[in-house]
Design an enzyme around this catalytic site. Structure first.
Site, PDB file in Angstrom:
ATOM      1  N   PHE A 114      -7.012  -6.850  16.583  1.00  0.00           N
ATOM      2  CA  PHE A 114      -7.428  -7.643  15.429  1.00  0.00           C
ATOM      3  C   PHE A 114      -6.617  -8.924  15.307  1.00  0.00           C
ATOM      4  CE2 PHE A 114      -8.496  -3.184  13.897  1.00  0.00           C
ATOM      5  CZ  PHE A 114      -9.835  -3.306  14.222  1.00  0.00           C
ATOM      6  N   ARG A 152       4.868  -5.219  14.055  1.00  0.00           N
ATOM      7  CA  ARG A 152       5.126  -4.103  13.147  1.00  0.00           C
ATOM      8  C   ARG A 152       6.362  -3.337  13.605  1.00  0.00           C
ATOM      9  NH1 ARG A 152       2.088  -6.585  10.859  1.00  0.00           N
ATOM     10  NH2 ARG A 152       0.130  -6.058   9.811  1.00  0.00           N
ATOM     11  N   TYR A 210      -4.337   1.576  -2.398  1.00  0.00           N
ATOM     12  CA  TYR A 210      -3.467   2.567  -1.749  1.00  0.00           C
ATOM     13  C   TYR A 210      -1.997   2.265  -2.065  1.00  0.00           C
ATOM     14  CZ  TYR A 210      -0.608   4.739   1.795  1.00  0.00           C
ATOM     15  OH  TYR A 210       0.405   5.426   2.421  1.00  0.00           O
ATOM     16  N   ALA A 212      -1.812  12.691   0.121  1.00  0.00           N
ATOM     17  CA  ALA A 212      -2.366  11.407  -0.325  1.00  0.00           C
ATOM     18  C   ALA A 212      -3.566  11.033   0.530  1.00  0.00           C
ATOM     19  CB  ALA A 212      -1.327  10.297  -0.225  1.00  0.00           C
ATOM     20  N   THR A 229       5.547   4.150   0.962  1.00  0.00           N
ATOM     21  CA  THR A 229       5.016   3.312   2.046  1.00  0.00           C
ATOM     22  C   THR A 229       5.451   1.859   1.906  1.00  0.00           C
ATOM     23  OG1 THR A 229       2.954   2.328   2.871  1.00  0.00           O
ATOM     24  CG2 THR A 229       2.914   3.104   0.634  1.00  0.00           C
TER      25      THR A 229
HETATM   26  N1  UDP Z   1      -4.490  -2.936  15.095  1.00  0.00           N
HETATM   27  C1  UDP Z   1      -5.348  -3.342  16.094  1.00  0.00           C
HETATM   28  N2  UDP Z   1      -6.323  -2.468  16.509  1.00  0.00           N
HETATM   29  C2  UDP Z   1      -6.476  -1.235  15.962  1.00  0.00           C
HETATM   30  C3  UDP Z   1      -5.595  -0.821  14.945  1.00  0.00           C
HETATM   31  C4  UDP Z   1      -4.612  -1.706  14.526  1.00  0.00           C
HETATM   32  O1  UDP Z   1      -5.241  -4.464  16.605  1.00  0.00           O
HETATM   33  O2  UDP Z   1      -7.377  -0.483  16.368  1.00  0.00           O
HETATM   34  C5  UDP Z   1      -3.417  -3.843  14.654  1.00  0.00           C
HETATM   35  C6  UDP Z   1      -3.454  -4.156  13.171  1.00  0.00           C
HETATM   36  O3  UDP Z   1      -4.247  -5.297  12.934  1.00  0.00           O
HETATM   37  C7  UDP Z   1      -1.973  -4.389  12.869  1.00  0.00           C
HETATM   38  C8  UDP Z   1      -1.248  -3.462  13.843  1.00  0.00           C
HETATM   39  O4  UDP Z   1      -2.187  -3.180  14.877  1.00  0.00           O
HETATM   40  O5  UDP Z   1      -1.634  -5.707  13.204  1.00  0.00           O
HETATM   41  C9  UDP Z   1      -0.797  -2.153  13.203  1.00  0.00           C
HETATM   42  O6  UDP Z   1      -1.895  -1.599  12.500  1.00  0.00           O
HETATM   43  P1  UDP Z   1      -1.909  -0.100  11.969  1.00  0.00           P
HETATM   44  O7  UDP Z   1      -3.260   0.137  11.359  1.00  0.00           O
HETATM   45  O8  UDP Z   1      -1.478   0.823  13.069  1.00  0.00           O
HETATM   46  O9  UDP Z   1      -0.773  -0.075  10.868  1.00  0.00           O
HETATM   47  P2  UDP Z   1      -0.550  -0.951   9.542  1.00  0.00           P
HETATM   48  O10 UDP Z   1       0.557  -1.911   9.901  1.00  0.00           O
HETATM   49  O11 UDP Z   1      -1.826  -1.625   9.184  1.00  0.00           O
HETATM   50  O12 UDP Z   1      -0.117   0.052   8.530  1.00  0.00           O
END
Ligand code: UDP
Length: 324
Positions: free
Chosen positions: A207, A220, A140, A74, A116
């Site tokens: 973020f 998470r 996605y 995917a 997912t």
């Molecule tokens: N995150 C972050 N910096 C990064 C990547 C992710 O702060 O470089 C945060 C993102 O906003 C989320 C968490 O980490 O709150 C998990 O993100 P990831 O992309 O690993 O997985 P998702 O839950 O989006 O599938």
């Protein structure tokens, strides 16, 4: 059994191939190597084929009869899927349909499908079980949900037996076996934390710290990729005595915030993680945590590498060596 692992050169697929091999199964990997790595194909032959080219699939089914398929192929970047939805639906939905039709041509009736938590969309509860509404908010997640729907219909029409496993946040690695997470570009938190520390990636951006969570950063459910691989083995066994289509959520059932992930990475590495606080990333819910009760009850599955320090420790060992 002989298992065809589609997408077995990728992150989760390569760990599933390892788990199958360890359990005594024979593995063939089918992959187009667009995002996967030939170096990660170590437990059986590689058939380089593309799900979008249906004729190319037959070779994988004819060399040796296939007993079941695991399907990990995917495109999986949420942001890209919003910008290029046609690519995502074509790859993830049309590609899966081509695979299902090849399975039908070759009379293979067992499938474990890589789904997912993105099929759920905005969480309506802090703990997400299989009954939670499926309202994906990006192409996605929608593409994965469409394939789940196709699998339901295929069970009724053709007697296809399938399990869709909805992963929450896959993390960790099998550093002793030389496989781990290697995406280009990398968007996931744990590899970005570790690559920032090693200088193999840019400094970490966090973020948002204005979410309604215990420390303001998103929470998470991180689950070790080898525990996910184990769930795939169990799903295969389950299918032997449970016909039809089934879905299971897979997570640790415990959430960790971005700040807690950073603190764990600091404990594991003995270094301070420098980061810049940024604004929220679009589409990130505050909290996403799985209820995996159904998988525990029906599959007898329980994560055996549930501690955040172990997950990050394995990822750290892999990233330090990172052979590909
Ligand atoms: N995150 C972050 N910096 C990064 C990547 C992710 O702060 O470089 C945060 C993102 O906003 C989320 C968490 O980490 O709150 C998990 O993100 P990831 O992309 O690993 O997985 P998702 O839950 O989006 O599938």
């Amino acid at each position: 059994m002989h298992i065809l692992v589609c997408g077995g050169a990728g992150y989760i697929g390569s760990h599933a191939a390892l788990a199958l091999h360890r359990a005594g199964h024979r593995v063939t990997v089918l992959d187009n190597l667009s995002t996967g790595h030939a170096e990660a194909v170590r437990w059986g032959p590689l058939v380089q084929a593309d799900l979008l080219n249906p004729e190319s699939l037959d070779a994988a089914f004819t060399a040796e009869p296939v007993d079941a398929v695991m399907h990990f192929c995917a495109l999986s970047l949420v942001g890209d899927s919003v910008r290029e939805p046609y690519d995502y639906y074509r790859n993830n939905v049309t590609g899966s349909l081509n695979l299902l039709q090849a399975m039908r041509r070759h009379q293979v009736d067992k499938l474990v499908f890589s789904s997912t938590a993105a099929v759920f969309g905005h969480p309506q509860s802090d703990l997400i079980d299989e009954q939670h509404p499926t309202q994906p908010i990006n192409p996605y997640g929608a593409s994965k949900w469409m394939v789940e729907r196709i699998l339901q219909d295929a069970a009724a029409a053709y007697g296809l037996n399938s399990v869709a496993l909805r992963y929450f946040n896959a993390a960790g690695a099998a550093p002793d076996e030389g496989i781990g997470e290697s995406h280009q570009p990398e968007t996931h938190l744990i590899p970005n934390v570790l690559r920032g520390l090693l200088g193999t990636g840019p400094q970490l951006k966090v973020f948002g710290d204005d979410y309604p969570t215990r420390d303001g950063t998103c929470i998470r459910d991180y689950v070790h990729v080898l525990d996910l691989a184990d769930a795939h083995l169990r799903a295969l066994t389950y299918l032997a005595s449970n016909p039809g289509h089934h879905v299971f959520n897979l997570g640790n059932g415990e959430g960790f915030s971005v700040r807690e992930v950073i603190a764990a990475a600091e404990r594991v590495s003995g270094q301070t993680v420098p980061f810049a606080m940024e604004s929220r990333r679009e589409g990130d819910p505050a909290v996403l945590v799985a209820s995996s009760e159904r998988a525990r009850k029906e599959l007898g599955w329980a994560p055996s590498r549930a501690s955040l320090d172990q997950i990050i420790g394995d990822a750290w060992a892999w990233h330090r060596a990172q052979p590909f």
